[in-house]
Design a protein around this motif. Structure first.
Motif, short mmCIF file in Angstrom:
data_model
loop_
_atom_site.label_atom_id
_atom_site.label_comp_id
_atom_site.label_asym_id
_atom_site.label_seq_id
_atom_site.Cartn_x
_atom_site.Cartn_y
_atom_site.Cartn_z
N LEU A 40 0.91 3.85 -2.87
CA LEU A 40 0.75 5.33 -3.07
C LEU A 40 2.00 6.09 -3.67
CD1 LEU A 40 -1.20 5.58 0.96
CD2 LEU A 40 -1.96 6.10 -0.73
N LEU A 41 3.16 5.80 -3.34
CA LEU A 41 4.70 6.52 -3.71
C LEU A 41 4.31 6.25 -5.55
CD1 LEU A 41 7.16 5.81 -1.70
CD2 LEU A 41 6.05 7.54 -1.79
N VAL A 42 3.55 5.35 -6.17
CA VAL A 42 3.67 5.39 -7.41
C VAL A 42 2.57 6.34 -7.60
CG1 VAL A 42 2.53 4.04 -9.73
CG2 VAL A 42 4.56 2.65 -7.87
N MET A 43 1.11 6.26 -7.11
CA MET A 43 0.36 7.16 -7.24
C MET A 43 0.00 8.55 -7.13
SD MET A 43 -3.77 7.15 -6.18
CE MET A 43 -2.76 8.08 -4.26
N GLY A 44 1.43 9.28 -6.50
CA GLY A 44 1.68 9.99 -6.37
C GLY A 44 2.78 10.37 -7.41
N TYR A 45 3.64 9.62 -7.66
CA TYR A 45 4.36 10.39 -8.89
C TYR A 45 3.32 10.13 -10.27
CZ TYR A 45 7.57 8.92 -13.20
OH TYR A 45 8.46 8.91 -14.11
N LEU A 52 1.03 -1.31 -0.07
CA LEU A 52 0.06 -0.23 -0.14
C LEU A 52 1.15 0.57 -0.34
CD1 LEU A 52 -2.88 -1.07 2.26
CD2 LEU A 52 -2.85 -0.38 -0.19
N LEU A 53 2.00 1.22 0.55
CA LEU A 53 3.00 2.60 0.65
C LEU A 53 3.39 2.65 -0.54
CD1 LEU A 53 4.23 1.65 4.19
CD2 LEU A 53 2.61 3.70 3.31
N VAL A 54 3.79 1.54 -0.84
CA VAL A 54 4.18 1.62 -2.15
C VAL A 54 3.64 2.55 -3.32
CG1 VAL A 54 5.60 0.15 -4.04
CG2 VAL A 54 5.78 0.13 -2.09
N SER A 100 1.84 -7.63 -7.42
CA SER A 100 1.22 -6.47 -7.08
C SER A 100 2.36 -5.08 -7.62
CB SER A 100 1.01 -6.42 -5.38
OG SER A 100 2.10 -6.62 -4.54
N GLN A 101 3.59 -5.26 -7.14
CA GLN A 101 4.25 -3.27 -7.69
C GLN A 101 4.56 -3.48 -8.49
OE1 GLN A 101 4.84 -2.34 -4.40
NE2 GLN A 101 4.87 -4.17 -3.02
N MET A 102 4.70 -4.86 -9.54
CA MET A 102 4.59 -4.61 -11.01
C MET A 102 2.86 -3.95 -11.56
SD MET A 102 7.00 -8.22 -11.96
CE MET A 102 6.91 -8.25 -13.94
N LEU A 103 2.35 -4.18 -11.14
CA LEU A 103 0.77 -4.60 -11.29
C LEU A 103 0.80 -2.96 -11.19
CD1 LEU A 103 -2.14 -4.89 -12.78
CD2 LEU A 103 -2.59 -5.19 -9.78
N VAL A 104 0.95 -2.22 -10.25
CA VAL A 104 0.65 -0.54 -10.03
C VAL A 104 1.71 -0.02 -10.96
CG1 VAL A 104 -0.16 -0.53 -7.80
CG2 VAL A 104 2.17 -0.18 -7.69
N LEU A 105 3.15 -0.63 -11.23
CA LEU A 105 3.56 0.44 -12.26
C LEU A 105 3.00 -0.10 -13.44
CD1 LEU A 105 7.04 -0.50 -10.50
CD2 LEU A 105 6.21 1.24 -10.95
N ALA A 106 2.86 -1.34 -13.92
CA ALA A 106 1.75 -0.89 -15.35
C ALA A 106 1.07 -0.60 -16.00
CB ALA A 106 1.64 -2.43 -15.20
#
Length: 695
Positions: A20-25, A16-18, A112-118
């Motif tokens: 949030l960071l991806v969404m903020g970026y 969830l923290l990562v 999950s990290q790859m998903l939010v980046l993609a």
């Protein structure tokens, strides 16, 4: 922490923290924008820019409309449309990642990290409600079909949450719900095949069939309820939905060409100009372009032969899509694990989304084309379902190996692979200036801000903007209430919406096109469409000579006035005027005429001015609107004489280049218009020296 191992809960917190960071970026560095003109219009309607807050959106279920309306009424100054949609995207991706981590902590965290980046660019940057509906629906199916009983028991909250997400996905965009449901069918088939092999039909029925059945009952029941309670026969909403459904059948899937269907068009009273209008979505003439007209054209349109060559083109395009490549990447990892472990239990669930994606493509190729937004929405759900199905095989091969430094290295490898594949989506935009801050966008916004404050002065037709980004607005910035009440578009699905119709009626107008010749309001429109619109009006209204003149330019955008034959035009010898000089402008595209009107500021107050001309040889008449040489603080010239601005008796006319000079081959007059009455002043023509004749 226990024995240097993170628990499932801790992994989820890290995710969830990562996230949030991806969404903020994405929000602060990738310059989010509305992904379509539909999105901008929906946001404007929701925010009250078209009038009162409403729950009627046609494409969006009114149940979701009530949710948005409630937020706006509680806190009116916030753009709740974007915030609510962003919240649902965040919730949906978090749910999917949380389920994956629950199934296997290490591989789940990597995926999950790859998903939010993609998904950062297609969901958080190119913001569009069809894709939002797709990811919300996909998350609902992952909650209902993706949690394995033997690994993590699904409680009633997860079941209720899955059903709710499916309902919300259908509310946001039912068509996206349908496509994602087709894509998710593979997960259900995989679980059914396993239940058949294990003899666990009872558990499969209650755990996997009943919740999906309840969700479908709620979805289709809410549609039926909306039909009964909202779209009542005879209501504006019912009329608009009928109109829009007929419009979709025609415009979304291709207008038949004039050359092939000329006889059919003429049989229903349409001309070549009308056909061109339809092809360009210029459907704002409600007398001419009705639901019945659209349906008649659909009825005589022949079935489109299947375009096999399109399939190869689409497959090539598909092979280059980052979301598809990431799906293939994890599929290859699953194939490697399945080959080594000789475990092929998930083959149906992993392979089905590929077949479903192809079927959806074949469907669209048959009827017209695959729209980019539809492609992306399908690919998002494709990625989620392929990874959900493939995770089981990957877990069996690598989960225990991904501990300590190996796990961190695998996580970084996944992040680097995703970022590398999505480099154009995640890195390139951060190095570019946002479109909203460009000089044309700022100029456009300045013009809109100016025009919106002059409610009685301008109509603005906006064929430039495809998604609102050119207006210089952030998707998180709320448009002011009633901001667009005098700014309308020439085409598109919103033309006949109750909001636009109500606003036009407030101006005692009904048709956007046919009302143009009834007022002094200027029209913001592209140069390429101007002559086409005039041709359309002349083609329909015999005896009305429509002309145009340029009255302003702000940035890269022109402001024109459409002119017409006014009623009550009489000769007047009480006042005089003179045409003083002429010159060419804008690469010889325009003739500019400067003139003087011999009247006092008090006599000119609130009046508009025109150049009237009649060819002595042919008798052909034209009239062009002028601007008083009065400028406000924003640089806009006044079309109506305003005593609050600097006094002047000077006027300028900027008209398309004439075929020959405005000399004694023309009778010319300056016309002063007050209301719908006009007076032709005695006008001296001094344009070409002493030998020019005056009238």
């Amino acid at each position: 922490m226990r024995k240097s191992e993170w628990s499932v809960g801790q992994m989820r917190v890290v995710f969830l923290l990562v996230h949030l960071l991806v969404m903020g970026y994405a929000v602060f560095f990738l310059h989010p924008f509305y992904g379509s003109n539909d999105e901008f219009t929906l946001a404007a309607i929701a925010s009250g820019a078209y009038g009162d807050y409403t729950q009627y959106f046609i494409y969006i279920h009114s149940g979701f409309g009530w949710i948005l309306k409630g937020f706006y009424e509680l806190v009116p100054g916030v753009n709740w449309y974007s915030i609510v949609m962003y919240g649902l995207i965040f919730l949906a991706l978090s749910v999917v990642g949380g389920v994956w981590i629950g199934r296997a902590r290490r591989t789940g965290l990597i995926l999950s990290q790859m998903l939010v980046l993609a998904c950062a660019q297609p969901l958080y940057v190119e913001f569009q409600y069809t894709k939002t509906a797709a990811v919300v629906t996909a998350a609902g199916y992952v909650l209902l079909l993706g949690i394995k009983e033997e690994e993590e028991r699904r409680g009633w909250t997860a079941t209720a949450g899955g059903i709710l997400l499916l309902l919300l996905g259908s509310y946001i965009r039912f068509h996206a719900f349908g496509m994602v449901s087709l894509m998710a069918f593979g997960l259900w088939l995989g679980k059914g095949l396993r239940a058949w092999k294990d003899g666990a039909w009872k558990r499969f029925f209650w755990r996997d069939c009943v919740p999906c059945g309840i969700a479908f009952v709620l979805v289709f029941g809410s549609i039926l309820a909306e039909d009964v309670l909202v779209y009542r026969p005879g209501s504006r909403e019912a009329h608009y939905r009928e109109y829009d459904r007929a419009r979709q059948k025609l415009l979304d899937y291709g207008v038949p060409g004039w050359d092939e269907y000329q006889a059919d068009y003429e049989a229903i009273g349409l001309t070549r100009t009308d056909c061109i209008n339809l092809e360009n979505w210029l459907i704002a003439d409600y007398d001419r372009y009705t639901a019945e007209t659209f349906q008649k054209i659909v009825d005589f349109r022949k079935a489109r032969p299947f375009q096999w060559e399109y399939l190869l083109d689409y497959l090539i395009i598909l092979a280059k899509k980052p979301l598809f490549l990431l799906g293939v990447l994890v599929t290859v990892m699953w194939l490697w694990a399945a080959f080594r472990g000789k475990r092929w239990k998930s083959v149906l669930a992993v392979g089905y989304p590929y077949a479903a994606l192809l079927l959806i493509y074949l469907y669209f190729i048959k009827i017209y084309r695959v729209l980019p937004i539809v492609v992306t929405a399908c690919l998002i759900s494709f990625l989620i379902f392929v990874w959900t199905a493939a995770q089981e095989g990957i877990v069996l091969q690598w989960e225990e190996l991904l501990s300590g430094k190996r796990g961190l290295a695998a996580l970084m490898a996944g992040v680097l692979a995703t970022t590398g594949i999505c480099v154009r989506m995640l890195i390139t935009p951060a190095l570019q200036e946002p479109v909203q801050r460009s000089a044309p966008s700022l100029a456009y916004r300045q013009l809109y801000d100016t025009i919106s404050k002059e409610k009685d002065l301008y109509y603005v037709f906006d064929p430039f903007t495809n998604n609102g980004v050119e207006l210089g607005y952030s998707i998180f910035e709320k448009l002011p209430d009633n901001y667009l009440t005098n700014i309308f578009t020439l085409g598109g699905w919103e033309t006949e919406s109750p909001q636009v119709v109500a606003n036009l009626e407030a101006y005692e107008q009904r048709s956007l096109l046919t009302s143009l010749y009834q007022s002094d309001r200027a029209v913001l429109i592209s140069n390429t469409l101007m002559e086409h619109i005039m041709l359309h009006l002349q083609d329909i209204y015999d005896g009305i000579f429509i002309t145009y003149s340029k009255v302003n330019q702000i940035g890269d955008f022109d402001l024109f006035a459409l002119n017409y034959r006014m009623s009550g035009l009489k000769d007047s010898e009480e006042y005089t005027a003179s045409l003083d000089r002429t010159y060419r402008a804008e690469n010889d595209r325009y003739d500019v005429f400067e003139a003087t009107v011999h009247m006092t500021p008090e006599e000119l107050q609130g009046k508009s001015v025109f150049l009237w001309m009649e060819s002595v040889e042919s008798g052909k008449r034209r009239m062009y609107q002028g601007t008083w040489q009065q400028q406000d603080e924003r640089g806009l010239y006044s079309m109506l004489y305003d005593s609050d601005l600097a006094d002047t008796d000077q006027v300028r006319f900027m008209i398309p280049r004439l075929s020959y000079p405005l000399d004694d081959r023309y009778e010319v007059h300056i016309v002063i218009r007050d209301g719908d009455k006009g007076r032709k002043l005695v006008t001296e023509n001094n344009l070409y020296g002493k030998n020019s004749s005056g009238h």
